[in-house]
Design an enzyme around this catalytic site. Structure first.
Site, PDB file in Angstrom:
ATOM      1  N   ARG A  93       0.835  -1.197   0.000  1.00  0.00           N
ATOM      2  CA  ARG A  93       0.000   0.000   0.000  1.00  0.00           C
ATOM      3  C   ARG A  93       0.873   1.251   0.000  1.00  0.00           C
ATOM      4  O   ARG A  93       1.686   1.453   0.905  1.00  0.00           O
ATOM      5  CB  ARG A  93      -0.922  -0.010   1.217  1.00  0.00           C
ATOM      6  CG  ARG A  93      -1.999   1.083   1.175  1.00  0.00           C
ATOM      7  CD  ARG A  93      -2.955   0.945   2.344  1.00  0.00           C
ATOM      8  NE  ARG A  93      -3.626  -0.339   2.300  1.00  0.00           N
ATOM      9  CZ  ARG A  93      -4.699  -0.609   1.568  1.00  0.00           C
ATOM     10  NH1 ARG A  93      -5.212   0.339   0.787  1.00  0.00           N
ATOM     11  NH2 ARG A  93      -5.253  -1.789   1.582  1.00  0.00           N
ATOM     12  N   THR A 107      -0.839   7.624  -1.358  1.00  0.00           N
ATOM     13  CA  THR A 107      -2.118   7.461  -2.057  1.00  0.00           C
ATOM     14  C   THR A 107      -3.011   6.407  -1.407  1.00  0.00           C
ATOM     15  O   THR A 107      -4.220   6.374  -1.657  1.00  0.00           O
ATOM     16  CB  THR A 107      -1.879   7.047  -3.515  1.00  0.00           C
ATOM     17  OG1 THR A 107      -1.297   5.729  -3.541  1.00  0.00           O
ATOM     18  CG2 THR A 107      -0.943   8.027  -4.213  1.00  0.00           C
ATOM     19  N   ASP A 133      -3.109  -9.815  12.777  1.00  0.00           N
ATOM     20  CA  ASP A 133      -2.421  -9.806  11.486  1.00  0.00           C
ATOM     21  C   ASP A 133      -2.103 -11.237  11.080  1.00  0.00           C
ATOM     22  O   ASP A 133      -1.269 -11.898  11.711  1.00  0.00           O
ATOM     23  CB  ASP A 133      -1.137  -8.978  11.585  1.00  0.00           C
ATOM     24  CG  ASP A 133      -0.459  -8.790  10.239  1.00  0.00           C
ATOM     25  OD1 ASP A 133      -0.002  -9.804   9.653  1.00  0.00           O
ATOM     26  OD2 ASP A 133      -0.374  -7.647   9.766  1.00  0.00           O
ATOM     27  N   ASP A 140       1.667 -12.042  10.295  1.00  0.00           N
ATOM     28  CA  ASP A 140       2.496 -12.140  11.492  1.00  0.00           C
ATOM     29  C   ASP A 140       2.238 -13.436  12.239  1.00  0.00           C
ATOM     30  O   ASP A 140       3.163 -14.068  12.759  1.00  0.00           O
ATOM     31  CB  ASP A 140       2.233 -10.953  12.419  1.00  0.00           C
ATOM     32  CG  ASP A 140       2.868  -9.667  11.915  1.00  0.00           C
ATOM     33  OD1 ASP A 140       3.762  -9.750  11.045  1.00  0.00           O
ATOM     34  OD2 ASP A 140       2.473  -8.586  12.385  1.00  0.00           O
TER      35      ASP A 140
END
Length: 208
Positions: A103, A107, A199, A202
């Site tokens: 990402r 933006t 996550d 992770d």
């Protein structure tokens, strides 16, 4: 929403286990393999069949074998890798590609950093894997990338999804069938699925 939530008791039982903060990375990976295999069994139930002659130890007979399109598995890096081995156990001849996205901090849009795909995407049923469908931005970008390279028959398999992610994929890719083991309540202010499981990358790889 156009989403198939898999309510099989074994899937739901294992999803509860995999959510727990007390589940180790080793057990998380094992549970993810098991859930993915069970989900793969469900999403391939409409594969076409054709007759095949089989010689048993006693007689010849007509049995069934899978016909038509071949299969492809495309994980979205990195967490999607955790769903590959369960599918390969079920479908060992499937081809595996990889899509890497990050990402952009300015933006907030997904940016491709790696892509290696089977050359005959248009001839395959493609299963895209990503454990978490949160905002749907990365999944939608991956689906667009696959379509740009010729894929026509695509399924998206996720462990846990938020309504926002499903709505994004439904809006931008109404032809893609979405399968999840759990459809959760919402996203928090940081974009994490609630109640979720943290996550996934992770927890799979033991990083923080």
């Amino acid at each position: 929403m156009n989403v198939n939530v898999m309510t099989h008791p074994l899937i739901q039982h294992k999803v509860s286990l995999i959510r727990s903060i007390g589940t180790s990375s080793k057990d998380f990976r094992q549970l993810l393999d098991e859930i993915t295999l069970l989900m793969g069994y469900e999403i391939t139930r409409d594969l076409p069949l054709e007759d095949v002659e089989v010689q048993t130890p006693l007689v010849k007979m007509v049995g069934k074998q899978i016909a038509g399109k071949k299969l492809g598995i495309i994980p979205i890096l990195r967490a999607g890798l955790g769903m590959v081995s369960g599918l390969l156990e079920l479908m060992p001849s499937a081809r595996v590609g990889h899509i890497g996205l990050y990402r952009d901090p300015e933006t907030l849009k997904p940016v491709e950093y790696y892509c290696k795909l089977p050359s005959d995407l248009s001839e395959r049923r493609i299963i895209v894997t990503d454990p978490m469908l949160a905002t749907g931005g990365s999944a939608s970008a991956a689906l667009s990338l696959l379509k740009d390279r010729g894929a026509k028959d695509i399924q998206l398999m996720c462990l846990v999804a938020a309504p926002q992610g499903v709505e994004t994929v439904n809006k931008e890719h109404p032809d893609v069938r979405v399968y999840v083991a759990a459809l959760d309540e919402k996203l928090n202010e940081h974009g994490y699925i609630l109640p979720g499981l943290g996550d996934a990358g992770d927890r799979i790889f033991g990083t923080k």
